[in-house]
Design a protein around this motif. Structure first.
Motif, mmCIF file in Angstrom:
data_model
loop_
_atom_site.group_PDB
_atom_site.id
_atom_site.type_symbol
_atom_site.label_atom_id
_atom_site.label_comp_id
_atom_site.label_asym_id
_atom_site.label_seq_id
_atom_site.Cartn_x
_atom_site.Cartn_y
_atom_site.Cartn_z
ATOM 1 N N ASP A 181 0.841 -1.187 0.000
ATOM 2 C CA ASP A 181 0.000 0.000 0.000
ATOM 3 C C ASP A 181 0.881 1.243 0.000
ATOM 4 O OD1 ASP A 181 -2.326 -1.530 0.204
ATOM 5 O OD2 ASP A 181 -2.367 -1.402 2.397
ATOM 6 N N LEU A 182 0.423 2.292 -0.666
ATOM 7 C CA LEU A 182 1.103 3.582 -0.600
ATOM 8 C C LEU A 182 0.500 4.371 0.552
ATOM 9 C CD1 LEU A 182 1.345 4.641 -4.344
ATOM 10 C CD2 LEU A 182 3.096 3.588 -2.906
ATOM 11 N N VAL A 183 1.366 4.960 1.353
ATOM 12 C CA VAL A 183 0.924 5.729 2.511
ATOM 13 C C VAL A 183 1.526 7.127 2.442
ATOM 14 C CG1 VAL A 183 0.558 3.704 3.976
ATOM 15 C CG2 VAL A 183 2.792 4.824 3.952
ATOM 16 N N ARG A 184 0.988 7.995 3.256
ATOM 17 C CA ARG A 184 1.441 9.383 3.247
ATOM 18 C C ARG A 184 2.942 9.504 3.523
ATOM 19 N NH1 ARG A 184 -1.581 14.181 6.506
ATOM 20 N NH2 ARG A 184 0.245 15.496 6.651
ATOM 21 N N ARG A 189 10.043 4.233 -2.149
ATOM 22 C CA ARG A 189 9.668 3.146 -3.067
ATOM 23 C C ARG A 189 10.844 2.669 -3.901
ATOM 24 N NH1 ARG A 189 4.492 5.591 -5.932
ATOM 25 N NH2 ARG A 189 5.719 7.477 -5.686
ATOM 26 N N HIS A 190 11.651 3.589 -4.404
ATOM 27 C CA HIS A 190 12.793 3.206 -5.239
ATOM 28 C C HIS A 190 13.782 2.351 -4.448
ATOM 29 C CE1 HIS A 190 15.856 3.440 -8.318
ATOM 30 N NE2 HIS A 190 16.714 3.830 -7.388
ATOM 31 N N GLN A 191 14.073 2.760 -3.210
ATOM 32 C CA GLN A 191 15.009 1.989 -2.393
ATOM 33 C C GLN A 191 14.482 0.583 -2.120
ATOM 34 O OE1 GLN A 191 15.541 4.527 1.074
ATOM 35 N NE2 GLN A 191 17.647 4.918 0.441
ATOM 36 N N ARG A 212 4.359 9.534 0.101
ATOM 37 C CA ARG A 212 3.785 8.541 -0.827
ATOM 38 C C ARG A 212 4.714 7.340 -0.970
ATOM 39 N NH1 ARG A 212 -0.915 7.945 -2.313
ATOM 40 N NH2 ARG A 212 -0.454 7.420 -4.446
ATOM 41 N N GLY A 213 5.172 6.852 0.169
ATOM 42 C CA GLY A 213 6.044 5.680 0.180
ATOM 43 C C GLY A 213 5.263 4.418 0.464
ATOM 44 N N TYR A 214 5.986 3.308 0.498
ATOM 45 C CA TYR A 214 5.377 2.023 0.811
ATOM 46 C C TYR A 214 5.114 1.922 2.313
ATOM 47 C CZ TYR A 214 6.806 0.154 -3.788
ATOM 48 O OH TYR A 214 6.973 -0.085 -5.119
#
Length: 68
Positions: free
Chosen positions: A11-14, A19-21, A46-48
């Motif tokens: 899921d993407l969270v605030r 994400r790239h890492q 907007r990371g995982y």
């Protein structure tokens, strides 16, 4: 323990893991012979979801007999 066939993504969270890492680490993990535990991922907008990533990496390492 989840298996690769059950995995549907994160899921993407605030504020979550960069994400790239995470994507880069998971790709390297799938190619490596004996990876070490996960690196300290940066926190990004907007990371995982951090918990989902931590659980997924723990499961992948456990499947390989590695304590992460």
């Amino acid at each position: 323990m989840s298996t690769s066939s059950e995995f549907r993504g994160f899921d993407l969270v605030r504020r979550g893991y960069d994400r790239h890492q995470v994507d880069h680490y998971l790709k390297a993990l799938s190619e490596a012979g004996s990876p070490v535990g996960p690196p300290p991922f940066r926190i990004a907008g907007r990371g995982y979801d951090r918990h989902q990533v931590d659980v997924r990496i723990r499961d992948l390492l456990a499947d390989r007999g590695i304590n992460g």
